[in-house]
Design a protein around this motif. Structure first.
Motif, PDB file in Angstrom:
ATOM      1  N   ARG A 203       0.778  -1.245   0.000  1.00 43.34           N
ATOM      2  CA  ARG A 203       0.000   0.000   0.000  1.00 43.34           C
ATOM      3  C   ARG A 203       0.808   1.294   0.000  1.00 43.34           C
ATOM      4  NH1 ARG A 203      -4.695  -2.037   4.148  1.00 43.34           N
ATOM      5  NH2 ARG A 203      -6.298  -2.486   2.599  1.00 43.34           N
ATOM      6  N   PRO A 214      -4.654   2.710  -1.824  1.00 43.82           N
ATOM      7  CA  PRO A 214      -4.575   1.676  -0.775  1.00 43.82           C
ATOM      8  C   PRO A 214      -5.821   0.805  -0.673  1.00 43.82           C
ATOM      9  CG  PRO A 214      -3.898   3.814   0.096  1.00 43.82           C
ATOM     10  CD  PRO A 214      -4.305   4.040  -1.315  1.00 43.82           C
ATOM     11  N   LEU A 224      -4.504  -7.475  13.425  1.00 39.34           N
ATOM     12  CA  LEU A 224      -4.250  -6.156  13.993  1.00 39.34           C
ATOM     13  C   LEU A 224      -4.958  -6.048  15.330  1.00 39.34           C
ATOM     14  CD1 LEU A 224      -4.958  -3.978  10.815  1.00 39.34           C
ATOM     15  CD2 LEU A 224      -2.718  -4.637  11.719  1.00 39.34           C
ATOM     16  N   TYR A 226      -6.359  -3.218  18.027  1.00 41.35           N
ATOM     17  CA  TYR A 226      -6.619  -1.810  18.319  1.00 41.35           C
ATOM     18  C   TYR A 226      -6.344  -1.562  19.789  1.00 41.35           C
ATOM     19  CZ  TYR A 226      -9.234   2.473  19.152  1.00 41.35           C
ATOM     20  OH  TYR A 226      -9.600   3.738  19.517  1.00 41.35           O
ATOM     21  N   MET A 228      -5.009   1.688  22.937  1.00 44.43           N
ATOM     22  CA  MET A 228      -4.680   3.078  23.252  1.00 44.43           C
ATOM     23  C   MET A 228      -3.250   3.113  23.767  1.00 44.43           C
ATOM     24  SD  MET A 228      -6.936   5.543  22.911  1.00 44.43           S
ATOM     25  CE  MET A 228      -8.636   5.603  22.338  1.00 44.43           C
ATOM     26  N   PRO A 233      -5.084   6.418  19.868  1.00 46.79           N
ATOM     27  CA  PRO A 233      -5.383   5.084  19.335  1.00 46.79           C
ATOM     28  C   PRO A 233      -4.326   4.613  18.326  1.00 46.79           C
ATOM     29  CG  PRO A 233      -6.804   6.733  18.324  1.00 46.79           C
ATOM     30  CD  PRO A 233      -5.988   7.457  19.351  1.00 46.79           C
ATOM     31  N   LEU A 235      -3.033   0.927  15.883  1.00 48.12           N
ATOM     32  CA  LEU A 235      -3.280  -0.449  15.437  1.00 48.12           C
ATOM     33  C   LEU A 235      -1.943  -1.168  15.481  1.00 48.12           C
ATOM     34  CD1 LEU A 235      -5.760   0.179  12.494  1.00 48.12           C
ATOM     35  CD2 LEU A 235      -6.259  -1.040  14.623  1.00 48.12           C
TER      36      LEU A 235
ATOM     37  N   ILE B  72     -12.368   9.974   3.227  1.00 40.85           N
ATOM     38  CA  ILE B  72     -13.012   8.695   3.500  1.00 40.85           C
ATOM     39  C   ILE B  72     -13.989   8.900   4.655  1.00 40.85           C
ATOM     40  CG2 ILE B  72     -12.621   6.299   4.214  1.00 40.85           C
ATOM     41  CD1 ILE B  72     -11.181   6.693   1.644  1.00 40.85           C
ATOM     42  N   TYR B 192     -18.211   4.625   3.151  1.00 41.30           N
ATOM     43  CA  TYR B 192     -18.168   3.199   3.468  1.00 41.30           C
ATOM     44  C   TYR B 192     -19.157   2.864   4.574  1.00 41.30           C
ATOM     45  CZ  TYR B 192     -13.701   2.362   1.031  1.00 41.30           C
ATOM     46  OH  TYR B 192     -12.714   2.217   0.092  1.00 41.30           O
ATOM     47  N   ALA B 248     -13.623  -3.047  18.850  1.00 41.93           N
ATOM     48  CA  ALA B 248     -12.231  -2.858  18.418  1.00 41.93           C
ATOM     49  C   ALA B 248     -11.986  -3.470  17.031  1.00 41.93           C
ATOM     50  CB  ALA B 248     -11.271  -3.473  19.438  1.00 41.93           C
ATOM     51  N   PRO B 251     -11.984  -0.441  13.868  1.00 39.66           N
ATOM     52  CA  PRO B 251     -10.756   0.175  13.326  1.00 39.66           C
ATOM     53  C   PRO B 251      -9.851  -0.841  12.624  1.00 39.66           C
ATOM     54  CG  PRO B 251     -10.846   0.369  15.742  1.00 39.66           C
ATOM     55  CD  PRO B 251     -12.170  -0.136  15.299  1.00 39.66           C
ATOM     56  N   ALA B 252      -9.796  -2.070  13.154  1.00 42.67           N
ATOM     57  CA  ALA B 252      -8.990  -3.093  12.479  1.00 42.67           C
ATOM     58  C   ALA B 252      -9.561  -3.367  11.084  1.00 42.67           C
ATOM     59  CB  ALA B 252      -8.952  -4.375  13.317  1.00 42.67           C
ATOM     60  N   GLN B 255      -8.661  -0.623   8.628  1.00 44.87           N
ATOM     61  CA  GLN B 255      -7.296  -0.740   8.124  1.00 44.87           C
ATOM     62  C   GLN B 255      -7.184  -1.895   7.121  1.00 44.87           C
ATOM     63  OE1 GLN B 255      -4.872   1.336   8.315  1.00 44.87           O
ATOM     64  NE2 GLN B 255      -3.360   0.072   7.272  1.00 44.87           N
ATOM     65  N   GLY B 259      -7.267   0.708   4.430  1.00 42.30           N
ATOM     66  CA  GLY B 259      -5.831   0.962   4.468  1.00 42.30           C
ATOM     67  C   GLY B 259      -5.467   2.410   4.696  1.00 42.30           C
ATOM     68  N   ARG B 260      -6.434   3.216   4.989  1.00 41.11           N
ATOM     69  CA  ARG B 260      -6.116   4.558   5.459  1.00 41.11           C
ATOM     70  C   ARG B 260      -7.188   5.014   6.445  1.00 41.11           C
ATOM     71  NH1 ARG B 260      -5.332   7.701  -0.042  1.00 41.11           N
ATOM     72  NH2 ARG B 260      -6.779   6.618  -1.395  1.00 41.11           N
ATOM     73  N   ARG B 261      -6.819   6.032   7.198  1.00 39.78           N
ATOM     74  CA  ARG B 261      -7.677   6.471   8.283  1.00 39.78           C
ATOM     75  C   ARG B 261      -8.746   7.404   7.753  1.00 39.78           C
ATOM     76  NH1 ARG B 261      -4.387   7.781  13.771  1.00 39.78           N
ATOM     77  NH2 ARG B 261      -6.165   8.323  15.087  1.00 39.78           N
ATOM     78  N   GLU B 274     -14.812   2.601  19.274  1.00 36.00           N
ATOM     79  CA  GLU B 274     -13.429   2.518  18.799  1.00 36.00           C
ATOM     80  C   GLU B 274     -13.284   3.101  17.391  1.00 36.00           C
ATOM     81  OE1 GLU B 274     -15.086   0.169  20.370  1.00 36.00           O
ATOM     82  OE2 GLU B 274     -13.852  -0.624  22.000  1.00 36.00           O
ATOM     83  N   GLN B 277     -13.209   6.805  17.907  1.00 32.45           N
ATOM     84  CA  GLN B 277     -11.912   7.214  18.478  1.00 32.45           C
ATOM     85  C   GLN B 277     -10.835   7.237  17.399  1.00 32.45           C
ATOM     86  OE1 GLN B 277     -11.378   4.095  21.346  1.00 32.45           O
ATOM     87  NE2 GLN B 277     -12.081   5.337  23.074  1.00 32.45           N
ATOM     88  N   TRP B 278     -10.818   6.182  16.597  1.00 36.67           N
ATOM     89  CA  TRP B 278      -9.793   6.026  15.571  1.00 36.67           C
ATOM     90  C   TRP B 278      -9.913   7.101  14.496  1.00 36.67           C
ATOM     91  CZ3 TRP B 278      -5.264   4.209  14.593  1.00 36.67           C
ATOM     92  CH2 TRP B 278      -4.851   3.887  13.297  1.00 36.67           C
ATOM     93  N   PRO B 281     -10.042  11.406  16.794  1.00 36.23           N
ATOM     94  CA  PRO B 281      -9.491  11.427  18.147  1.00 36.23           C
ATOM     95  C   PRO B 281      -9.624  12.803  18.806  1.00 36.23           C
ATOM     96  CG  PRO B 281      -7.726  11.280  16.520  1.00 36.23           C
ATOM     97  CD  PRO B 281      -9.009  11.129  15.780  1.00 36.23           C
ATOM     98  N   GLU B 317     -17.987   9.850  25.919  1.00 41.16           N
ATOM     99  CA  GLU B 317     -16.763  10.243  25.231  1.00 41.16           C
ATOM    100  C   GLU B 317     -17.009  11.320  24.171  1.00 41.16           C
ATOM    101  OE1 GLU B 317     -13.944   7.293  25.192  1.00 41.16           O
ATOM    102  OE2 GLU B 317     -12.670   8.141  23.602  1.00 41.16           O
ATOM    103  N   ARG B 321     -14.405  14.437  23.275  1.00 41.83           N
ATOM    104  CA  ARG B 321     -13.715  14.492  21.968  1.00 41.83           C
ATOM    105  C   ARG B 321     -14.355  15.483  20.996  1.00 41.83           C
ATOM    106  NH1 ARG B 321      -9.281  10.449  21.618  1.00 41.83           N
ATOM    107  NH2 ARG B 321      -9.730   8.913  23.228  1.00 41.83           N
TER     108      ARG B 321
END
Lengths: 347, 347
Positions: A203, A214, A224, A226, A228, A233, A235, B72, B192, B248, B251-252, B255, B259-261, B274, B277-278, B281, B317, B321
């Motif tokens: 990627r 990617p 992976l 996740y 803190m 956060p 991975l 994204i 997504y 959790a 976020p896994a 990825q 493959g990107r945040r 999660e 959070q990911w 943040p 939370e 945040r």
């Protein structure tokens, strides 16, 4: 591109203020293709088959027309989009990482397979077989965050030199395949990599080298976690295999990640057989392509007996299913971007 | 759209024959937004925050500008994009399938948890807990090809009626969230779904209902086996969990698949904590959104103590945040497409 955008945009805004446009969904007539879209391909059956296919599936009203959304093309990476000889780049990366990390692991001096790597003992390394490779991959691909791994890969790729061509590994992407990717993308195809290689190893550079983002890279992966870390956060890459994207794993990966059946697949080894069967079972508006490595002068010549990139059953099946076998020596005018118009000795 | 395409196309062809254009990468000024892009949202802090965010990240040269490729946005599905009460649609689907398959399984009459389903014994079903649910899911989601399953889902969705609203389940998609999806898509976002629900249960209808294609749906999944049946390749759904896309896992999953945040996330329960959070943040050009179910009249009111869609830690939370909490009763003018401009009793 920059010059035309404002004109198009203003025209569009007159009728559709604030609405972005999707203009992919068009068929390009032959007359519109003023320039050769595949200049690194020699004229011949392979080039003709690819161009005919692109015209057929994008010709609205035609018998083989495929709507925009269904134009999915999948490409193996090693040996299909870039060189995989004398050994996969990712394997070289793993060995280099073992050497780089050795000072932090004094125990490796006496422990296989690390000892073999540090001593350059290929025979002992091969004797270790797949479990040895798994140990090396785990030691170099896990135990860090995804972001840290990305940084390590980018740094390695910017410095590592291919032993034969004395070039960066990313320079060893095949120019004809880059043109083919761009050609399909221009015809509204969403192009994916479906590789046995590690997804996080690919990627960081596929967008720049192939124009593949990617989210369109499917590969083997580790699990992976996740968590803190200091309130932030992350991975974390675990030393545990999540998915092996090879052989029968390729069609399964395609369904997992894409959720629909592609209409174009390109591979170069028996690891791609199932992906080719799934994508192009025969006939209709579907296309299977095999890169056959026949050019020992400009690249390598190998197929049925090769340890790396063995092509045997898939070569037999190509004839049965009507897949296009690209003869690298005959069909490619240029192999690498850096070699320009240089042709093989035979021509 | 059809009317403008030829004009734009001709203009484009004058300068770039045969080249498709990508026009998404533009920022839309407020002046260009002649019509209200979110007509089902009441004016207020939530609507303003979303619109401000979209302007900020698409304003070229601005401090928070985000390039096209990085736009994204991820959305939970159950309770975020459509109703999840009194119970997840996919669970109703599983129960309906058990009943439909009962004649082929006479042993179910005496075997839990199937017996409980067939007798409508909710108490026994709940007593079975997660293992019971896993058994029901396995019995109804595996043992067939991916294509067969897709057909079963489509048939069920075309006929099953929601117990309270007497409507198809897909009619229970929230109109304000559909507008939000379209609004972000119009600003160049790739949207997504990231749901705990089954990926193969969602893909058959997300394109039509949300404008989200199969390859942008991430969900829980079972393992697939590639095999040949009468010479034709199939993918067989195995009774084995592959990935649980919840908590959790979200976020896994992001990825693994993207493959990107992401820079935008929307959820409605602690299962989305999660992912939020990911994605967001805190601060910067990132956005977290929580749909808070506060409208018992038009939909449902539930949060900290709900069995389905419990929202507790994530609600706490959100304040810390700076996530936007959408109060369904206050912030949505309309809830469902079929309810038109009908507003809640409070207004």
């Amino acid at each position: 591109m920059k010059r035309i955008l404002p004109i198009v945009w203003i025209t569009a805004q007159l009728v559709l203020p604030g609405t972005p446009l999707r203009l992919y969904d068009v068929s390009l007539s032959r007359a519109q293709e003023v320039r050769d879209p595949l200049p690194s391909w020699n004229e011949g059956a392979a080039k003709r088959a690819v161009i005919d296919f692109a015209h057929r599936v994008t010709k609205e009203g035609g018998a083989d027309f495929v709507p925009f959304a269904e134009r999915i093309a999948v490409f193996d990476n090693d040996g299909t989009l870039w060189s995989e000889q004398p050994v996969y780049a990712q394997f070289v990366f793993a060995l280099d990482r073992i050497k780089a990390l050795a000072s932090e692991h004094p125990e490796w001096k006496e422990k296989q397979p690390f000892k073999a790597v540090l001593e350059g003992d290929t025979k002992a390394l091969i004797a270790g077989g797949e479990p040895a490779i798994a140990q090396l991959v785990t030691a170099t691909h896990a135990g860090m965050t995804t972001e840290e791994f990305k940084g390590i890969v980018k740094k390695w790729l910017a410095a590592a030199i291919h032993p034969r061509f004395k070039r960066l590994y990313t320079d060893l992407a095949y120019q004809p395949m880059r043109e083919l990717l761009a050609y399909l993308q221009a015809h509204g195809f969403k192009t994916y990599i479906v590789s046995g290689g590690g997804v996080e190893f690919m990627r960081p550079w596929t967008e720049q080298v192939y124009g593949i983002p990617p989210e369109q890279v499917i590969g083997s992966s580790g699990k992976l976690n996740y968590e803190m870390r200091d309130g932030e956060p992350i991975l974390f890459k675990l030393p545990e295999v999540d998915f092996v994207d090879d052989k029968a794993g390729k069609p399964a990966g395609i369904q997992k990640f894409i959720g629909r059946r592609p209409i174009f697949a390109a591979g170069n080894s028996d690891g791609d057989l199932e992906m080719l069967q799934w994508t192009a079972p025969g006939g209709g508006s579907r296309f299977g392509l095999i890169v056959h490595h026949t050019d020992a002068v400009r690249e390598w010549a190998y197929d049925r007996k090769s340890l790396v990139g063995r092509l045997d059953a898939a070569l037999d099946e190509a004839e049965k299913r009507g897949w296009t076998v690209v003869d690298m020596k005959r069909d490619w005018k240029t192999v690498f971007p850096f070699s320009g118009g240089k042709t093989s000795n035979r021509e």
